[in-house]
Design an enzyme around this catalytic site. Structure first.
Site, short mmCIF file in Angstrom:
data_model
loop_
_atom_site.label_atom_id
_atom_site.label_comp_id
_atom_site.label_asym_id
_atom_site.label_seq_id
_atom_site.Cartn_x
_atom_site.Cartn_y
_atom_site.Cartn_z
CE LYS A 13 50.78 65.12 51.50
NZ LYS A 13 51.14 64.75 52.91
NE ARG A 88 44.65 66.04 53.68
CZ ARG A 88 45.75 66.75 53.45
NH1 ARG A 88 45.86 67.46 52.35
NH2 ARG A 88 46.72 66.74 54.32
NE ARG A 127 54.79 70.47 58.28
CZ ARG A 127 53.98 69.69 57.56
NH1 ARG A 127 54.27 69.43 56.30
NH2 ARG A 127 52.91 69.17 58.11
NE ARG A 160 50.90 73.23 58.22
CZ ARG A 160 50.79 72.24 57.34
NH1 ARG A 160 51.67 72.14 56.34
NH2 ARG A 160 49.83 71.35 57.43
NE ARG A 171 47.70 67.88 59.90
CZ ARG A 171 48.95 68.33 59.85
NH1 ARG A 171 49.53 68.77 60.95
NH2 ARG A 171 49.62 68.33 58.72
P1 ADP Z 1 50.18 68.16 55.15
O1 ADP Z 1 51.16 68.54 54.07
O2 ADP Z 1 50.78 68.19 56.51
O3 ADP Z 1 49.44 66.91 54.86
P2 ADP Z 1 48.50 70.12 53.91
O4 ADP Z 1 49.21 71.40 53.75
O5 ADP Z 1 48.37 69.24 52.72
O6 ADP Z 1 49.14 69.34 55.14
O7 ADP Z 1 47.04 70.37 54.50
C1 ADP Z 1 46.87 71.08 55.69
C2 ADP Z 1 45.40 71.04 56.08
O8 ADP Z 1 44.62 71.69 55.07
C3 ADP Z 1 44.79 69.65 56.21
O9 ADP Z 1 45.03 69.07 57.47
C4 ADP Z 1 43.31 69.98 56.02
O10 ADP Z 1 42.75 70.57 57.16
C5 ADP Z 1 43.35 71.04 54.92
N1 ADP Z 1 43.30 70.41 53.58
C6 ADP Z 1 44.29 70.35 52.67
N2 ADP Z 1 43.90 69.67 51.59
C7 ADP Z 1 42.63 69.25 51.83
C8 ADP Z 1 41.69 68.47 51.11
N3 ADP Z 1 41.99 67.94 49.91
N4 ADP Z 1 40.47 68.25 51.68
C9 ADP Z 1 40.17 68.76 52.88
N5 ADP Z 1 41.00 69.49 53.62
C10 ADP Z 1 42.24 69.74 53.10
P1 ADP Z 2 54.00 66.94 53.71
O1 ADP Z 2 53.85 67.98 52.63
O2 ADP Z 2 53.81 65.55 53.21
O3 ADP Z 2 53.16 67.24 54.90
P2 ADP Z 2 56.68 68.10 54.11
O4 ADP Z 2 57.34 68.01 52.79
O5 ADP Z 2 56.23 69.43 54.58
O6 ADP Z 2 55.50 66.99 54.22
O7 ADP Z 2 57.69 67.45 55.18
C1 ADP Z 2 57.34 67.37 56.56
C2 ADP Z 2 58.58 67.67 57.39
O8 ADP Z 2 59.51 66.60 57.27
C3 ADP Z 2 59.33 68.93 56.95
O9 ADP Z 2 59.84 69.55 58.10
C4 ADP Z 2 60.45 68.37 56.07
O10 ADP Z 2 61.59 69.22 56.11
C5 ADP Z 2 60.73 67.02 56.70
N1 ADP Z 2 61.10 65.98 55.72
C6 ADP Z 2 60.50 65.75 54.52
N2 ADP Z 2 61.11 64.73 53.87
C7 ADP Z 2 62.11 64.30 54.68
C8 ADP Z 2 63.11 63.27 54.58
N3 ADP Z 2 63.18 62.46 53.51
N4 ADP Z 2 63.97 63.13 55.61
C9 ADP Z 2 63.90 63.93 56.70
N5 ADP Z 2 62.98 64.91 56.86
C10 ADP Z 2 62.09 65.10 55.87
#
Ligand code: ADP
Ligand code: ADP
Ligand code: ZN
Length: 216
Positions: A13, A88, A127, A160, A171
């Site tokens: 995302k 979420r 990541r 992270r 998660r």
């Molecule tokens: P990822 O991209 O790996 O899904 P995010 O950066 O979106 O992780 O979120 C990291 C953490 O921040 C989540 O695991 C949660 O603990 C918290 N968080 C983010 N968005 C929300 C939300 N909409 N509601 C509750 N907790 C959230």
């Molecule tokens: P989210 O915000 O959904 O948690 P991220 O964009 O941070 O996800 O991506 C999670 C990890 O996967 C990062 O290390 C990113 O570089 C990698 N990644 C994201 N999209 C791809 C893809 N299409 N192919 C390979 N690796 C990816």
């Protein structure tokens, strides 16, 4: 355009939103990034949120809805935004509807990035994130030009705490039980588009653009 970007943690995302916000001139609203930034700035909200985040738990709906509500009221979110990582829970999706109703606004599209569990694990564990600007990299799939250093700002890359295996499991479970039901919520409205996230960064992006072309 008002877009929600959904998908399990590690789906891509954040990576996709980087380009989307530039190409479509959207205001990027990532609740996870807002919490991490508040923590970097030593704000109380961020410090408290990190206690949940680091364990792989969700921050409460009350706190999360409130920061989004405030953010959506700022002028730069009036016309176009991209929400990443929110809602979420079903309660958050309902709260968002109420906020948008009050603003006499509605969502254009909900993009759901679909990735299988094995890939999610690989992506999360590899990541690395920039301490200064929040950009994400991957040890194998998107390495920075110089090891440990952000290409964009020269900041230090770190893993992270919630990307370590013990939090990742939590998660994924939370995603299945609390977040997945929202997909149905939006599918019933006809604005949901599933995109295959098991492809290269560029191909996923291309498919998202195609999906937006269908609904926008
Ligand atoms: P990822 O991209 O790996 O899904 P995010 O950066 O979106 O992780 O979120 C990291 C953490 O921040 C989540 O695991 C949660 O603990 C918290 N968080 C983010 N968005 C929300 C939300 N909409 N509601 C509750 N907790 C959230
Ligand atoms: P989210 O915000 O959904 O948690 P991220 O964009 O941070 O996800 O991506 C999670 C990890 O996967 C990062 O290390 C990113 O570089 C990698 N990644 C994201 N999209 C791809 C893809 N299409 N192919 C390979 N690796 C990816
Ligand atoms: Zn950076």
């Amino acid at each position: 355009m008002k877009i929600l970007l959904m998908g399990p943690p590690g789906a891509g995302k954040g990576s996709q939103s980087e380009k989307l916000v530039k190409d479509y001139e959207l205001t990027n609203i990532s609740t996870g990034e807002m919490f991490r930034e508040a923590n970097r700035n030593n704000e109380q909200l961020g410090i408290e949120a990190m206690r949940f985040i680091n364990k792989g738990k969700l921050v409460s709906d009350k706190i999360t809805n409130e920061i989004v509500r405030k953010r959506l009221l700022r002028p730069d979110a009036e016309r176009c935004f991209l929400l990443d990582g929110y809602p979420r829970t079903v309660a958050q999706a309902e709260a968002l509807d109420t906020m948008l109703d009050k603003m006499e606004s509605k969502l254009t599209a909900v993009i759901n990035i679909v990735v299988d569990k094995q890939a999610i694990l690989e992506r999360m564990v590899g990541r690395r994130v920039c301490k200064s600007c929040g950009l994400s990299y991957h040890l194998s799939f998107k390495p920075p030009k110089q090891q440990g250093v952000c290409d964009a700002c020269g900041g230090e890359l770190y893993q992270r705490e919630d990307d370590q295996l013990h939090s990742v499991k939590n998660r994924l479970e939370i995603y299945e039980t609390k977040t997945k039901p929202i997909i149905e919520y939006y599918a019933n409205r006809g604005i949901l588009r599933n995109v295959n996230g098991m492809q290269s960064f560029d191909k996923v992006y291309e498919d998202i653009k195609k999906a937006l072309g269908e609904v926008a």
